[in-house]
Design a protein around this motif. Structure first.
Motif, short mmCIF file in Angstrom:
data_model
loop_
_atom_site.label_atom_id
_atom_site.label_comp_id
_atom_site.label_asym_id
_atom_site.label_seq_id
_atom_site.Cartn_x
_atom_site.Cartn_y
_atom_site.Cartn_z
N ALA A 7 49.19 127.07 50.12
CA ALA A 7 49.84 125.81 50.48
C ALA A 7 49.48 125.54 51.94
CB ALA A 7 51.35 125.93 50.31
N THR A 8 49.14 124.29 52.25
CA THR A 8 48.59 123.97 53.57
C THR A 8 49.29 122.76 54.16
OG1 THR A 8 46.45 124.82 52.86
CG2 THR A 8 46.45 123.45 54.82
N ASP A 9 49.61 122.84 55.46
CA ASP A 9 50.12 121.70 56.23
C ASP A 9 49.13 121.41 57.35
OD1 ASP A 9 52.44 121.66 54.73
OD2 ASP A 9 53.66 122.69 56.22
N VAL A 10 48.89 120.13 57.60
CA VAL A 10 48.05 119.71 58.73
C VAL A 10 48.82 118.61 59.45
CG1 VAL A 10 45.84 118.72 59.46
CG2 VAL A 10 45.93 120.20 57.43
N TYR A 11 49.05 118.80 60.76
CA TYR A 11 49.75 117.78 61.52
C TYR A 11 49.28 117.82 62.97
CZ TYR A 11 52.77 121.63 63.06
OH TYR A 11 53.24 122.82 63.58
N GLU A 12 49.57 116.74 63.69
CA GLU A 12 49.19 116.71 65.10
C GLU A 12 50.39 116.48 65.98
OE1 GLU A 12 47.16 113.04 66.77
OE2 GLU A 12 46.67 112.87 64.64
N THR A 13 50.32 117.05 67.15
CA THR A 13 51.31 116.81 68.19
C THR A 13 50.62 115.93 69.23
OG1 THR A 13 50.69 118.77 69.43
CG2 THR A 13 52.38 119.06 67.74
N GLY A 14 51.25 115.71 70.34
CA GLY A 14 50.63 114.86 71.36
C GLY A 14 49.26 115.33 71.80
N ASP A 15 49.07 116.63 71.93
CA ASP A 15 47.80 117.12 72.46
C ASP A 15 47.13 118.19 71.60
OD1 ASP A 15 49.68 119.02 72.93
OD2 ASP A 15 49.33 119.19 75.07
N ALA A 16 47.61 118.41 70.37
CA ALA A 16 47.00 119.44 69.52
C ALA A 16 47.03 119.04 68.05
CB ALA A 16 47.73 120.76 69.71
N LEU A 17 46.11 119.62 67.31
CA LEU A 17 46.07 119.52 65.86
C LEU A 17 46.45 120.90 65.34
CD1 LEU A 17 45.27 117.77 63.35
CD2 LEU A 17 43.08 118.96 63.44
N VAL A 18 47.39 120.94 64.40
CA VAL A 18 47.89 122.23 63.89
C VAL A 18 47.64 122.28 62.38
CG1 VAL A 18 49.90 123.74 63.65
CG2 VAL A 18 49.67 122.29 65.69
N VAL A 19 47.09 123.41 61.93
CA VAL A 19 46.87 123.67 60.50
C VAL A 19 47.65 124.93 60.17
CG1 VAL A 19 45.18 124.19 58.71
CG2 VAL A 19 44.57 122.65 60.60
N ARG A 20 48.49 124.86 59.15
CA ARG A 20 49.26 126.05 58.72
C ARG A 20 48.98 126.30 57.25
NH1 ARG A 20 54.65 125.48 62.29
NH2 ARG A 20 53.78 126.64 64.02
N LEU A 21 48.76 127.57 56.92
CA LEU A 21 48.50 127.98 55.54
C LEU A 21 49.45 129.12 55.19
CD1 LEU A 21 45.47 127.75 57.14
CD2 LEU A 21 44.82 127.64 54.77
N ALA A 22 50.05 129.04 54.00
CA ALA A 22 50.92 130.11 53.52
C ALA A 22 50.07 131.12 52.76
CB ALA A 22 52.01 129.54 52.62
N VAL A 23 49.89 132.29 53.37
CA VAL A 23 49.06 133.34 52.79
C VAL A 23 49.88 134.63 52.76
CG1 VAL A 23 46.86 134.57 52.92
CG2 VAL A 23 47.01 132.23 53.78
N PRO A 24 50.60 134.88 51.67
CA PRO A 24 51.45 136.07 51.62
C PRO A 24 50.64 137.35 51.80
CG PRO A 24 51.25 135.06 49.44
CD PRO A 24 50.60 134.14 50.42
N GLY A 25 51.16 138.23 52.64
CA GLY A 25 50.51 139.52 52.87
C GLY A 25 49.33 139.46 53.80
N ALA A 26 49.08 138.30 54.43
CA ALA A 26 47.90 138.15 55.29
C ALA A 26 48.00 139.05 56.52
CB ALA A 26 47.75 136.70 55.73
N LYS A 27 46.88 139.68 56.85
CA LYS A 27 46.76 140.48 58.06
C LYS A 27 45.58 139.93 58.85
CE LYS A 27 48.09 144.58 55.53
NZ LYS A 27 47.50 145.72 54.85
N PRO A 28 45.65 139.99 60.18
CA PRO A 28 44.54 139.43 60.98
C PRO A 28 43.17 139.98 60.58
CG PRO A 28 46.37 140.00 62.41
CD PRO A 28 46.72 140.51 61.03
N GLU A 29 43.10 141.26 60.26
CA GLU A 29 41.80 141.85 59.91
C GLU A 29 41.27 141.39 58.55
OE1 GLU A 29 44.96 145.02 58.94
OE2 GLU A 29 44.60 143.65 60.58
N ASP A 30 42.12 140.76 57.74
CA ASP A 30 41.70 140.26 56.43
C ASP A 30 41.35 138.78 56.43
OD1 ASP A 30 42.13 142.77 55.33
OD2 ASP A 30 44.16 142.30 54.66
N LEU A 31 41.37 138.14 57.61
CA LEU A 31 41.15 136.70 57.69
C LEU A 31 39.91 136.39 58.52
CD1 LEU A 31 44.83 135.67 58.40
CD2 LEU A 31 43.61 135.36 56.25
#
Length: 150
Positions: free
Chosen positions: A41-65
């Motif tokens: 599941a993915t959300d994409v939105y912007e704030t005044g000075d940034a674009l933010v993308v969020r993804l729901a990835v259960p069990g995600a670890k930095p080394e696996d991405l």
């Protein structure tokens, strides 16, 4: 030993076998297809000075991405779910197993120009957050309105 033929029992046996066969033919491929086609599941939105993308990835670890950006398209690849250690797996007796594990790749076209130099990628509680500072030309600029002739 002779056994008396029972047409009702025979029909019930045939129905049970047909149900088992249909279950194997139709249900299992659907489960596999859902696993193969898993998308976070993915959300994409912007704030005044940034674009933010969020993804729901259960069990995600930095080394696996892995996060890459090419021609205004961000791609996130990785693994989801959890895996038992070898010791745990050897001792495990499963009674129910519904939490799927696997790999995914999700590509999102960035809707505004971004500055990749300041981009950040973090993961916390199964939510991968990508933050891209908006490029100067994508930021809102205010132009003061003055009285004509001043």
């Amino acid at each position: 030993m002779l056994e008396r033929w029972n047409p009702v029992a025979e029909a019930e046996r045939m129905l049970t076998e047909m149900n088992r066969l249909m279950s194997e033919v139709f249900e299992r491929p659907l489960v596999r297809a859902r696993v193969l086609a898993w998308r976070p599941a993915t959300d994409v939105y912007e704030t005044g000075d940034a674009l933010v993308v969020r993804l729901a990835v259960p069990g995600a670890k930095p080394e696996d991405l892995e996060v890459t950006v090419e021609q205004n398209v961000v791609t996130v690849r990785g693994k989801y779910g959890y895996r038992l250690s070898e010791d745990e797996a050897k001792q495990a007796t499963w009674y129910r197993r519904e939490i799927t594990t696997g790999e995914f790749a999700e590509s999102i076209t960035l809707p505004v120009p971004v500055n990749l130099e300041g981009a950040k990628a973090t993961v916390e509680n199964g939510i991968v957050t990508l933050t891209f500072p908006k490029a100067e030309e994508a930021r809102v600029k205010r132009i003061p309105v003055q009285i004509s002739g001043s």
